[in-house]
Design an enzyme around this catalytic site. Sequence first.
Site, PDB file in Angstrom:
ATOM      1  N   GLU A   1     -27.776  11.182  -8.005  1.00 13.53           N
ATOM      2  CA  GLU A   1     -29.295  10.645  -9.048  1.00 13.53           C
ATOM      3  C   GLU A   1     -29.372   9.745 -10.030  1.00 13.53           C
ATOM      4  O   GLU A   1     -28.347   8.583  -9.734  1.00 13.53           O
ATOM      5  CB  GLU A   1     -28.261  11.805 -10.622  1.00 13.53           C
TER       6      GLU A   1
ATOM      7  N   ASP B   1     -31.894   6.971  -4.875  1.00 13.40           N
ATOM      8  CA  ASP B   1     -33.262   7.046  -3.961  1.00 13.40           C
ATOM      9  C   ASP B   1     -33.396   5.859  -4.077  1.00 13.40           C
ATOM     10  O   ASP B   1     -34.061   5.487  -2.679  1.00 13.40           O
ATOM     11  CB  ASP B   1     -33.992   8.285  -3.901  1.00 13.40           C
TER      12      ASP B   1
ATOM     13  N   GLY C   1     -41.817  20.800 -15.331  1.00  5.46           N
ATOM     14  CA  GLY C   1     -40.861  19.903 -16.442  1.00  5.46           C
ATOM     15  C   GLY C   1     -39.107  20.420 -16.591  1.00  5.46           C
ATOM     16  O   GLY C   1     -38.953  20.422 -17.664  1.00  5.46           O
ATOM     17  N   SER C   2     -38.585  21.166 -15.237  1.00  7.52           N
ATOM     18  CA  SER C   2     -37.279  21.655 -15.242  1.00  7.52           C
ATOM     19  C   SER C   2     -36.742  20.847 -14.965  1.00  7.52           C
ATOM     20  O   SER C   2     -35.427  20.900 -15.075  1.00  7.52           O
ATOM     21  CB  SER C   2     -37.196  23.055 -14.896  1.00  7.52           C
TER      22      SER C   2
ATOM     23  N   SER D   1     -42.971  19.038  -9.122  1.00  5.35           N
ATOM     24  CA  SER D   1     -44.551  18.725  -8.373  1.00  5.35           C
ATOM     25  C   SER D   1     -43.806  18.065  -7.078  1.00  5.35           C
ATOM     26  O   SER D   1     -45.344  18.205  -6.880  1.00  5.35           O
ATOM     27  CB  SER D   1     -44.579  17.096  -9.571  1.00  5.35           C
TER      28      SER D   1
ATOM     29  N   ASP E   1     -37.219  14.040  -3.610  1.00  3.16           N
ATOM     30  CA  ASP E   1     -37.529  15.300  -3.804  1.00  3.16           C
ATOM     31  C   ASP E   1     -38.421  15.606  -2.495  1.00  3.16           C
ATOM     32  O   ASP E   1     -38.638  17.432  -1.627  1.00  3.16           O
ATOM     33  CB  ASP E   1     -38.481  15.573  -4.799  1.00  3.16           C
TER      34      ASP E   1
END
Length: 373
Positions: free
Chosen positions: A21, A24, A108-109, A114, A158
């Site tokens: 997390e 990147d 928003g999860s 997006s 992502d």
Amino acid sequence: MTISQDTIEYSAPGRINLIGEHTDYNHGLALPIALPERTVVTYHPDDTDSLTVSSDRASNPVRFPLDVNPGEVDGWASYIAGVVWALRSSGHAVTGGTMAVTGGVEMGSGLASSAALECAALGAILAATGQPLDRIAQARIAQRAENEFVGAPTGLLDQLAILFAEPQRAQMIDFRSVTVESVAFDPDSQGVALLLINSHATHRHADGEYAARRRSCERSAADLGVASLRDVQDREPTPWEKVSHPGDARRARHIITENQRVLDVVDALAVPDYVEVGRLLTASHTSMRDDFQITTEHIDLIAETATLAGAFGARMTGGGFGGCVIALVEKERMAAVDAAVRNTMQQGGFRTPTIVHTHAGGGAGHAVSPTPG
């Protein structure tokens, strides 16, 4: 250039980041999978100079010119407008028409809704114009749309996860070399379930916290005299101790130790040893909570409850400050973990989470069918 007059359907999944997390944009390592759920766009190209987009989650369509610029479109449509802008800015052709968005990942999860929208829209436009663009280049176009048009300073995680995904595989991404390695990830074959626990506490990237963490990492790297924190990964055991500001030092410690946890999870999956993978997930959550400080009491409680109820391990996934938790659980313990999390959330006065048994799905793809007529 010949524009296709076919109706183009293109879809892209959301993603779960198993571990790695905020690594990147620090040229580090991450290990995501794609979700089974997909965002679908149905694109009707024409030779006009504007694009009209609609969504089954929005009441009104949005129309914008192909020469759109940052600041001219906001909300959900800005992700599509950003793709159009980024493509044109990079010298690629874009055609007008209408584009309808259906289904997909909950906004928003923390599951890259997006990026799924960006990659689906991008794939449809490229299919219409017949322009070949490799997956790395596509990821950079979609990232630029999010960074420079929408204003969220995200890394490539992502987009690469969505574009390179394979069923029953994870993708080990090295952001320094920008390479993707396929890694077997099939816990169900070992009697283990991956639970996705959606807290329904909305998280947002563009609210300043994500950008603040990125600036902290950049200050740490500058303090250590390197271009990125990845450059000190193997120099010494505790390089973060040389960072002058205590808060920045904690951020650096998370990034450097998180990169190692990604490598350790890949090694454990090669066995496979899901007990060890679970332990590393929990260690990652602890680091996000204490060093990077991107979790919330709500998310912490979900992760802790799942582990106490018998999960091998649990961690928040996504940029932070809300969103989802993942947990690795023996299948015979699924019901107990599910009940414990729901009961704890109810007793705490929180919204009841959505808990699903999920798996690694396939990446972005398209299907073209001729327009009737």
